[in-house]
Design a protein around this motif. Structure first.
Motif, PDB file in Angstrom:
ATOM      1  N   HIS A 116       0.823  -1.207   0.000  1.00 52.35           N
ATOM      2  CA  HIS A 116       0.000   0.000   0.000  1.00 52.35           C
ATOM      3  C   HIS A 116       0.862   1.264   0.000  1.00 52.35           C
ATOM      4  O   HIS A 116       0.378   2.346   0.329  1.00 52.35           O
ATOM      5  CB  HIS A 116      -0.930   0.010   1.214  1.00 52.35           C
ATOM      6  CG  HIS A 116      -2.006  -1.027   1.145  1.00 52.35           C
ATOM      7  ND1 HIS A 116      -3.183  -0.835   0.463  1.00 52.35           N
ATOM      8  CD2 HIS A 116      -2.062  -2.285   1.658  1.00 52.35           C
ATOM      9  CE1 HIS A 116      -3.936  -1.921   0.563  1.00 52.35           C
ATOM     10  NE2 HIS A 116      -3.275  -2.816   1.282  1.00 52.35           N
ATOM     11  N   ASP A 141      -3.435   9.895  -1.514  1.00 53.45           N
ATOM     12  CA  ASP A 141      -4.175   9.575  -0.282  1.00 53.45           C
ATOM     13  C   ASP A 141      -5.682   9.600  -0.509  1.00 53.45           C
ATOM     14  O   ASP A 141      -6.422   8.767   0.016  1.00 53.45           O
ATOM     15  CB  ASP A 141      -3.827  10.575   0.829  1.00 53.45           C
ATOM     16  CG  ASP A 141      -2.503  10.260   1.507  1.00 53.45           C
ATOM     17  OD1 ASP A 141      -2.017   9.124   1.356  1.00 53.45           O
ATOM     18  OD2 ASP A 141      -1.958  11.154   2.182  1.00 53.45           O
ATOM     19  N   ARG A 143      -7.232   8.878  -3.078  1.00 48.82           N
ATOM     20  CA  ARG A 143      -7.615   7.903  -4.114  1.00 48.82           C
ATOM     21  C   ARG A 143      -8.137   8.610  -5.370  1.00 48.82           C
ATOM     22  O   ARG A 143      -8.933   8.053  -6.120  1.00 48.82           O
ATOM     23  CB  ARG A 143      -8.678   6.922  -3.594  1.00 48.82           C
ATOM     24  CG  ARG A 143      -8.349   6.257  -2.262  1.00 48.82           C
ATOM     25  CD  ARG A 143      -7.135   5.355  -2.366  1.00 48.82           C
ATOM     26  NE  ARG A 143      -6.940   4.578  -1.153  1.00 48.82           N
ATOM     27  CZ  ARG A 143      -6.146   4.919  -0.140  1.00 48.82           C
ATOM     28  NH1 ARG A 143      -5.473   6.066  -0.207  1.00 48.82           N
ATOM     29  NH2 ARG A 143      -6.012   4.151   0.910  1.00 48.82           N
ATOM     30  N   ASP A 146      -3.972   7.118  -9.427  1.00 47.16           N
ATOM     31  CA  ASP A 146      -3.005   6.067  -9.121  1.00 47.16           C
ATOM     32  C   ASP A 146      -1.573   6.511  -9.382  1.00 47.16           C
ATOM     33  O   ASP A 146      -0.632   5.943  -8.830  1.00 47.16           O
ATOM     34  CB  ASP A 146      -3.300   4.822  -9.969  1.00 47.16           C
ATOM     35  CG  ASP A 146      -4.722   4.334  -9.806  1.00 47.16           C
ATOM     36  OD1 ASP A 146      -5.050   3.809  -8.724  1.00 47.16           O
ATOM     37  OD2 ASP A 146      -5.519   4.492 -10.759  1.00 47.16           O
ATOM     38  N   SER A 192       1.130   4.897  -6.865  1.00 41.21           N
ATOM     39  CA  SER A 192       0.494   4.101  -5.818  1.00 41.21           C
ATOM     40  C   SER A 192       0.701   2.639  -6.193  1.00 41.21           C
ATOM     41  O   SER A 192       0.121   2.146  -7.167  1.00 41.21           O
ATOM     42  CB  SER A 192      -1.001   4.423  -5.724  1.00 41.21           C
ATOM     43  OG  SER A 192      -1.622   3.589  -4.766  1.00 41.21           O
TER      44      SER A 192
END
Length: 298
Positions: A116, A141, A143, A146, A192
């Motif tokens: 993560h 953070d 979302r 990506d 991410s």
């Protein structure tokens, strides 16, 4: 293969952060032709920002220095330049490993460490911008995306990202999801890693060695509707080889050859206009190589 991996933990703290996030942040810095860490503008600026303490707020953070040679950087140099609260790792791989393989190796290791986590990739000559990293982490953070990338500045002028089929740059004043195909440079890109955990293929195409990795990576990302790429309005200053007139003839020749091969490979993997454009680019590189060859024979 001469690879040494040194790992130092200098300061221990709780994994529970002020921001309520467990995502660890990795910073990869790829060095080449450096004798010490201090010679890397990126490493010097990044550690200075982290030392202030307000860049990532108490989040777990690790700087991975991949030294691609040709000289080994001593471990004492890494230890002397460590920042409190940050883990520093150095990998000496002095045979100048292909960047696509370097990126895939580090991505795989980081996923195994913390799937993560976030990974920011930098060359060794990038002016790291605090606002960009903060905004990029905020977007990841939330979302919102990506992958984050900055505007690339060279001499204060925005030079990337830009459209594939022309030199028109993509310039924004607020965070912007890029849905059309584009190209940029890898330095400054934040990923991410959980977006690639379930992927069978490597995120970076190892058909490319040193050049063209970025073109292929961004093309694949924008072709995948499950991956969102966000352009952050903050820019970072970065030296680009195609704007550098101070290199030796040998270095320029190497770069033109690598660029020609990567453009040919990219054209081969595409169809239609995009394929034609990059075949033309490869032909232009070939003409530049011929001019260099003639010049050397005179």
């Amino acid at each position: 293969l001469l690879v040494k991996h040194y790992h130092f933990q200098f300061y221990k703290y709780s994994k529970v952060t002020l921001m309520g996030n467990s995502e660890k942040i990795f910073f990869l810095i790829v060095l080449y032709e450096k004798d010490t860490l201090q010679q890397s503008k990126t490493y010097t600026l990044l550690t200075r920002l982290l030392l202030r303490g307000n860049l990532i707020n108490t989040r777990a953070c690790e700087i991975i220095v991949w030294n691609n040679g040709p000289k080994t950087i001593e471990t004492i140099d890494c230890k002397m330049n460590a920042v409190e609260g940050v883990t520093v790792s150095i990998i000496n791989c002095i045979e100048n490993k292909e960047l696509s393989k370097v990126y895939n190796t580090v991505v795989s290791d980081c996923i195994q460490s913390n799937s993560h986590s976030y990974l920011f990739i930098f060359d060794d000559d990038t002016t790291v911008d605090e606002k960009y990293i903060k905004k990029g982490v905020e977007c990841l953070d939330a979302r919102y995306c990506d992958i984050v990338l900055p505007k690339i500045l060279c001499g204060g002028k925005v030079v990337a990202p830009r459209h594939y089929t022309g030199e028109q740059v993509i310039d924004v004043q607020s965070c912007f999801i890029i849905e059309e195909h584009f190209t940029s440079v890898m330095s400054g890109v934040g990923i991410s890693l959980k977006a690639f955990v379930s992927k069978k293929d490597n995120p970076f195409d190892e058909d490319y060695r040193f050049y063209g990795i970025d073109k292929e990576f961004f093309y694949q990302c924008t072709s995948n509707k499950e991956i969102k790429v966000c352009l952050i309005p903050e820019g970072i200053e970065h030296g680009l080889s195609r704007f550098d007139n101070e290199d030796s003839m040998e270095k320029r020749e190497f770069r033109i050859k690598e660029q020609m091969v990567s453009d040919m490979l990219f054209a081969k993997k595409r169809k239609g206009l995009l394929s034609f454009v990059f075949y033309i680019k490869a032909c232009n590189s070939l003409l530049r190589l011929l001019r260099i060859y003639v010049y050397k024979k005179l």
